[in-house]
Design an enzyme around this catalytic site. Structure first.
Site, short mmCIF file in Angstrom:
data_model
loop_
_atom_site.label_atom_id
_atom_site.label_comp_id
_atom_site.label_asym_id
_atom_site.label_seq_id
_atom_site.Cartn_x
_atom_site.Cartn_y
_atom_site.Cartn_z
N SER A 1 2.03 -4.14 4.18
CA SER A 1 3.18 -3.22 4.19
C SER A 1 4.10 -3.45 3.00
O SER A 1 4.11 -4.53 2.39
CB SER A 1 3.98 -3.42 5.48
OG SER A 1 4.64 -4.67 5.44
N CYS B 1 -5.57 2.49 3.32
CA CYS B 1 -4.42 2.58 2.40
C CYS B 1 -4.47 3.88 1.60
O CYS B 1 -3.46 4.28 1.03
CB CYS B 1 -4.38 1.37 1.48
SG CYS B 1 -5.98 0.91 0.84
N GLU C 1 -0.69 -5.01 -2.93
CA GLU C 1 -1.10 -3.61 -2.77
C GLU C 1 -0.49 -3.15 -1.46
O GLU C 1 -0.79 -3.71 -0.41
CB GLU C 1 -2.63 -3.54 -2.78
CG GLU C 1 -3.16 -2.13 -2.87
CD GLU C 1 -3.57 -1.58 -1.52
OE1 GLU C 1 -2.70 -1.00 -0.85
OE2 GLU C 1 -4.74 -1.75 -1.16
#
Lengths: 527, 527
Positions: free
Chosen positions: B241, B301, B264
């Site tokens: 997150s 993602c 990331e």
């Protein structure tokens, strides 16, 4: 003709209320021109122009960017003697140094021009589609480096040409496709304005968008802070002190959108003199190092500020020779009263620490603002315990550490902060017996030198100028040589993109004839 | 057999007092094994071992490192069904996904093995001496990439294999020459332990130093914080997150020696549906996107969480079709009650904002922990004004924005946060008329897709996985593909170093037969 104004893109501007002058340390007097610090409005204008310039400049081909960079080099040369005289009047450095640094500056610009003209620097990588792959088709994917956006470059006090207005950071960023806003160094604002005028002329001659370059005067920290905090700025290049570099790094890290800061900061550039070399060549090395320590009044980031050896008669002899030799050298003018003030203060702080011996300290009369060279010595155990002794003293100074043993030497290296360079002075036959020391040194430095001096930073692809913190804020990049362009770019992938709309570097036919990685094989072929 | 213990180098250890269990979201029950969180003492031991392992591991040749990486892949495969069952019991993901992710994981390990075995990845650059150069000789200088030191990798909740224990970050760091300490993800501690056991076996079989890899269990934030703060840790890899990634970035930036963090993080992966494509293929695209949005319960993602188009009948028809199609898909199990809890909470927050219309919301009964897919719509002006609507909702969800005009669409893109991906759905003839939108999108993303879906991240050299903040903390690097090794290395230069003592990659005879840049020409020749 110097105006004292800022370059806000193509426009000379002086809307701010703060003014300042530069200082001639040789004559110990202020120079005449009054410089106008950029106002908040001018900062905003420069950023707005850079942002709109980015939209077209980022897509410019390598040939056009090369024209621009070469034109900057030409225009800097065309400034002729006015540049050299202004440089000398703002630095106390001799003409020869000014000419040499100008040569380095135009060489850097032309190196980047050649790099972007050739074009392979974008690291194009292509993986072609495999539509019948199971269980799912492989799509066409193509990657290249693209510019980050507008960046800010801080001029360096000790390199008014090569690491300031059109220096390595600026040349690399312009080569990358990033508009540049320079926060000019107040000590050489005139040199900065002249170089900015050259960039401005080059930009006009080669049809660059207004705002691809701005030059902002500043007397303090406000202009730099505002620039680094601005949401449209996407990267920062800095050369200077640890304190200032770290402050910028912190500021950039605390932004809502953090941005990369490449700060090249402090380094004491440890030199390890191994026993056989001390025995065989101690006297010669002492002479060489007396020259390296005092070169340019010791105002190089790679100045050898720390020399380490194993305590014995040969090393004592080296220290004596070094002390003798360095006192034979005539002191030279330092950059600014503030620089020499800090030098004297920092040197006195080290000299006042317990266990420090002053071996050499130039005591004859010198002109005002001339730096007196100094050699101090200390025992290894004392050095290990006191981190004040580890700090850079910017000037013609070196601290010699006499270690008890190889083991203590390795321990000291292991406990050193990160460094730009480390040097081993050794006979070849004693290297294998000192692998621990060499290994330890490699972990702490960006460049490791064998039987040489750290001063002298060659501009070439294999130069790493940068190192573990605090030598720089990101050891993964260099600030010297064409690979320094990597600070200002990011990879971007195009998936299944129509060939006609791809950047030239990624098109099937390879119109730029560059080297590319196609399906993990390096080739200049078309697809 | 799972033990619940930490791997401190080669040693299974459980000295801590904190214990926890993993959870099976399909059965809605805790799993049996009790995991022991690493104690401060165990953390220190793992770091000490990694530091001493670095001394030898950093100098290991590519062939030895390749053996290690390939052996890890072999040992992961040899775990067989136990790994798949454990994976499924800790994630609620189906066997097919577990098998696919295992395949991706071993493919990544073998790709890095091939890269280090071949050897050119170190980017060797050599500038040979010119001893008669005027005014000063040019010294011999040679540069290559060297590892940063021990690094920490945080396991990702949504990729228990491919971006966790032996995932991309770990494989890249081990390939670079960096020992790795994994902060195991508490949701799949069992999967993590099994993979750690495979790495441990591979390390023993291939003679790696103890401490080249450790796996630390943790139930909360303490273990991760202690690792990132530890002075001997030199880099951090994270997938998760924005909140957690930014916290780690801040922690690393505030260290006395700041270290790079590659995090990331979040992305809504905007998809732009241009009018001609909406007209020609709207119904088909709706079906494709219903699948992409719900793939893996939307827990990727690169999930398309934001779809933008110009308000007209065709776009309305697309929204209707998308809403119909997505409700035909059976909901699937999400990773953990906490994940589905956050999904429902974040979705409700967006749905409660002014101007939001719920177009589709799966209303039939579903099993506990199954994620209900949702499509919301909003007007462009409302989206622009409310940043709550820009945030990622991790799950099978997408927000469709109806823009008034091309200009408003470009404005929205310009104001979007950084993204991993951006997608253009268009007929080829309408691309040229939308250059501003495409340009704006390129500035905001790491990967730009034409007529595809963002889900599906190919592991290949031309993949850029990463992007402007907050997609990742440093857009200059990728976390997928062999080039992700660049996160964990720094260039180092050897000046005038004796040939016999240079690393093989830099020796005159080029014993590794790698591609090198010699005097700025790429070649595999010897010198």
């Amino acid at each position: 003709m110097l105006t004292g104004k800022n370059y806000i893109g193509n426009t000379l501007s002086s809307k701010g209320e703060i003014t300042f002058k530069t200082f001639n340390p040789e004559t110990n007097r202020e120079n005449d021109v009054v410089y106008s610090e950029a106002s908040d409005q001018e900062i905003q204008q420069a950023v707005n122009l850079a942002t709109s310039a980015f939209a077209s400049y980022k897509n410019l081909g390598g040939i056009k960017k090369a024209e621009f960079l070469n034109a900057i080099a030409d225009e800097i040369e065309a400034l002729g003697d006015e540049l050299i005289q202004t440089y000398c009047s703002e630095t106390g450095l001799p003409e020869g140094r000014a000419q040499g640094e100008r040569g380095r500056t135009v060489f850097q610009l032309r190196s980047f021009a050649a790099m972007v003209k050739e074009g392979s620097w974008v690291e194009a990588a292509i993986d072609t589609a495999i539509l019948d792959r199971q269980p799912i088709p492989k799509t066409d994917l193509r990657k290249m480096l693209v510019p980050l956006g507008p960046v800010v470059v801080f001029g360096a006090s000790n390199f008014p040409l090569a690491y300031s207005t059109a220096g390595g950071d600026t040349a690399a960023a312009l080569a990358a496709g990033c508009p540049v806003i320079v926060k000019s160094h107040p000590m050489h604002a005139g040199t900065g304005e002249l170089v900015a005028s050259a960039i401005h002329k080059a930009a006009e001659k080669t049809g660059m968008p207004d705002g691809v370059f701005s030059n902002l005067n500043s007397s303090g920290i406000h202009v730099g802070i505002e620039l680094v905090k601005h949401p449209s700025i996407k990267g920062v290049g800095f050369t200077g002190s640890i304190k200032a570099g770290r402050a910028l790094f912190n500021l950039a890290s605390q932004r809502e959108e953090p941005i990369p800061v490449f700060a090249e900061m402090g380094s004491v550039n440890p030199v390890i003199l191994l026993p056989e070399a001390a025995k065989e060549r101690g006297v010669d090395l002492a002479k060489t190092y007396a020259g390296s320590i005092t070169l340019g009044s010791g105002q190089f980031c790679t100045n050898p500020g720390l020399i380490l050896g194993i305590k014995n008669n040969d090393f004592s002899q080296f220290i004596d020779s070094l002390s003798d030799e360095i006192l034979k050298i005539d002191p030279t003018c330092m950059l600014h009263p503030n620089i020499i003030g800090n030098y004297e203060k920092n040197k006195a702080l080290v000299a006042s620490q317990p266990g420090i011996t002053v071996k050499a300290d130039f005591e004859n009369d010198v002109d005002v603002n001339y730096g007196r060279q100094t050699i101090l010595t200390v025992e290894g155990a004392t050095f290990l315990e006191n981190s004040v002794l580890h700090q850079e003293v910017f000037g013609p100074y070196s601290l010699v550490v006499q270690c008890e043993s190889k083991e203590q030497l390795a321990e000291i290296i292991n406990n050193l902060e990160g460094q730009l360079t480390g040097t081993i002075l050794a006979e070849e036959n004693e290297l294998s017996g000192n692998q621990k020391v060499i290994d330890a040194l490699q972990n702490r430095v960006g460049r490791i030198i064998y039987n040489g001096v750290p001063t002298g930073v060659e501009v070439c692809p294999s130069m790493q100028h940068g190192g573990p913190y605090p030598a720089s804020t990101d050891s993964r990049f260099t600030s010297v040589g064409i690979h320094s362009v990597k600070r200002w770019v990011r990879p971007m992938s195009f998936q299944s993109w129509p060939d006609a709309l791809l950047p030239d570097a990624l098109k099937n036919e390879n119109p730029l004839k560059i080297s590319r990685l196609i399906n993990n094989i390096s080739t200049s072929d078309s697809i």
